[in-house]
Design a protein around this motif. Structure first.
Motif, PDB file in Angstrom:
ATOM      1  N   THR A   1      -5.120  13.150  -1.204  1.00 23.55           N
ATOM      2  CA  THR A   1      -6.114  12.172  -1.633  1.00 23.55           C
ATOM      3  C   THR A   1      -5.832  11.396  -2.824  1.00 23.55           C
ATOM      4  O   THR A   1      -5.673  11.947  -3.998  1.00 23.55           O
ATOM      5  CB  THR A   1      -7.482  12.772  -1.369  1.00 23.55           C
ATOM      6  N   LEU A   2      -5.663  10.340  -2.999  1.00 21.52           N
ATOM      7  CA  LEU A   2      -5.575   9.271  -4.010  1.00 21.52           C
ATOM      8  C   LEU A   2      -6.754   8.074  -4.180  1.00 21.52           C
ATOM      9  O   LEU A   2      -7.270   7.944  -3.283  1.00 21.52           O
ATOM     10  CB  LEU A   2      -4.279   8.338  -4.054  1.00 21.52           C
ATOM     11  N   LYS A   3      -7.130   8.038  -5.546  1.00 24.85           N
ATOM     12  CA  LYS A   3      -8.124   7.151  -5.680  1.00 24.85           C
ATOM     13  C   LYS A   3      -7.905   6.047  -6.720  1.00 24.85           C
ATOM     14  O   LYS A   3      -6.977   6.482  -7.629  1.00 24.85           O
ATOM     15  CB  LYS A   3      -9.486   8.041  -6.242  1.00 24.85           C
TER      16      LYS A   3
ATOM     17  N   ARG B   1      -1.780   2.542 -10.851  1.00 24.00           N
ATOM     18  CA  ARG B   1      -1.897   3.918 -10.843  1.00 24.00           C
ATOM     19  C   ARG B   1      -3.117   4.257 -10.124  1.00 24.00           C
ATOM     20  O   ARG B   1      -4.016   3.702 -10.286  1.00 24.00           O
ATOM     21  CB  ARG B   1      -2.212   4.050 -12.385  1.00 24.00           C
ATOM     22  N   LEU B   2      -2.647   5.487  -9.415  1.00 21.46           N
ATOM     23  CA  LEU B   2      -3.795   5.914  -8.605  1.00 21.46           C
ATOM     24  C   LEU B   2      -4.098   7.436  -9.217  1.00 21.46           C
ATOM     25  O   LEU B   2      -3.255   8.066  -9.289  1.00 21.46           O
ATOM     26  CB  LEU B   2      -3.388   6.139  -7.233  1.00 21.46           C
ATOM     27  N   ASN B   3      -5.392   7.782  -9.222  1.00 22.73           N
ATOM     28  CA  ASN B   3      -5.496   8.953  -9.376  1.00 22.73           C
ATOM     29  C   ASN B   3      -5.314  10.224  -8.628  1.00 22.73           C
ATOM     30  O   ASN B   3      -5.666   9.645  -7.446  1.00 22.73           O
ATOM     31  CB  ASN B   3      -7.317   9.035  -9.832  1.00 22.73           C
TER      32      ASN B   3
ATOM     33  N   SER C   1       6.495   7.392 -10.217  1.00 22.52           N
ATOM     34  CA  SER C   1       6.459   8.716 -10.998  1.00 22.52           C
ATOM     35  C   SER C   1       4.966   9.117 -11.274  1.00 22.52           C
ATOM     36  O   SER C   1       4.136   8.579 -10.736  1.00 22.52           O
ATOM     37  CB  SER C   1       6.906   8.341 -12.534  1.00 22.52           C
ATOM     38  N   VAL C   2       5.034  10.610 -11.520  1.00 22.29           N
ATOM     39  CA  VAL C   2       3.867  11.248 -11.757  1.00 22.29           C
ATOM     40  C   VAL C   2       3.495  11.404 -13.326  1.00 22.29           C
ATOM     41  O   VAL C   2       4.198  11.474 -14.182  1.00 22.29           O
ATOM     42  CB  VAL C   2       3.743  12.637 -11.286  1.00 22.29           C
TER      43      VAL C   2
ATOM     44  N   GLN D   1       1.951   6.666 -10.410  1.00 20.03           N
ATOM     45  CA  GLN D   1       1.981   5.303 -10.576  1.00 20.03           C
ATOM     46  C   GLN D   1       3.154   4.784 -10.075  1.00 20.03           C
ATOM     47  O   GLN D   1       4.226   5.402  -9.768  1.00 20.03           O
ATOM     48  CB  GLN D   1       2.140   5.056 -12.162  1.00 20.03           C
ATOM     49  N   PHE D   2       3.188   3.269  -9.660  1.00 19.57           N
ATOM     50  CA  PHE D   2       4.550   2.675  -9.091  1.00 19.57           C
ATOM     51  C   PHE D   2       4.413   1.334  -9.150  1.00 19.57           C
ATOM     52  O   PHE D   2       3.429   0.825  -9.652  1.00 19.57           O
ATOM     53  CB  PHE D   2       4.462   2.988  -7.418  1.00 19.57           C
ATOM     54  N   LYS D   3       5.733   0.691  -9.247  1.00 21.30           N
ATOM     55  CA  LYS D   3       6.032  -0.804  -9.260  1.00 21.30           C
ATOM     56  C   LYS D   3       6.873  -1.118  -8.118  1.00 21.30           C
ATOM     57  O   LYS D   3       7.724  -0.490  -7.702  1.00 21.30           O
ATOM     58  CB  LYS D   3       6.279  -1.283 -10.649  1.00 21.30           C
ATOM     59  N   PHE D   4       6.823  -2.427  -7.562  1.00 21.26           N
ATOM     60  CA  PHE D   4       7.654  -2.743  -6.697  1.00 21.26           C
ATOM     61  C   PHE D   4       8.980  -3.092  -6.900  1.00 21.26           C
ATOM     62  O   PHE D   4       9.242  -3.821  -8.230  1.00 21.26           O
ATOM     63  CB  PHE D   4       7.018  -4.024  -5.965  1.00 21.26           C
TER      64      PHE D   4
END
Length: 160
Positions: free
Chosen positions: A139-141, A127-129, A96-97, A109-112
């Motif tokens: 680009t994710l950070k 969570r990745l920015n 999700s965002v 954000q994600f989970k397996f």
């Protein structure tokens, strides 16, 4: 008549409180589809780094990996190529965002999950920015601590 109006008003309130903002919908639509993770690099610190990303495989295994995001059911997968150093295969996730807080970027954000969409991570996720997101590039950070020093992992994707 009053009961019908009250029911419609209440239903509208419930649906609007669960809805996603226009910004998040736009970002979800941009995520949707197939991507290639072209490069994993590090910022905010000097030296050579080697890391296990998402508690899965080493950073080098992610370079060239294929990612797929399906926005209609918030599921996806990434595929790691099999090699001497990398355990290949598909990893499935629910994503999700996350709306930004004040002065912060939106986050992915994600989970397996497994093939049947059941949580396999015990509720732990990542969570990745979102530093950049267009129709062709992303680009994710993520910030991590190495010996008490901040290091930013940068993930650069191109759309297939």
């Amino acid at each position: 008549m009053k009961h019908t109006f009250l029911f419609v008003a209440l239903a509208g309130l419930v649906f609007s409180s669960c809805s996603v903002s226009k910004s998040a919908r736009t970002q979800r639509n941009l995520f949707s589809g197939s991507w290639t993770l072209e490069n994993v690099s590090y910022e905010n610190n000097s030296g050579n780094f080697k890391s296990v990303i998402f508690n899965d495989v080493e950073d080098i295994c992610f370079e060239g990996s294929d990612w797929f995001f399906r926005d209609n059911n918030s599921t996806g997968r990434y595929t790691i190529s099999q090699s001497t150093f990398c355990e290949g295969g598909d990893r499935f996730f629910r994503w999700s965002v996350v709306e930004p807080q004040q002065n912060y970027a939106s986050q992915l954000q994600f989970k397996f999950i497994d093939e049947k969409r059941k949580d396999i991570s015990g509720g732990v996720g990542y969570r990745l920015n979102i530093a950049n997101l267009t129709e062709q590039a992303m680009t994710l950070k993520s910030n991590v601590s190495v010996d008490g020093e901040l290091v930013t992992i940068v993930y650069e994707f191109t759309k297939k």
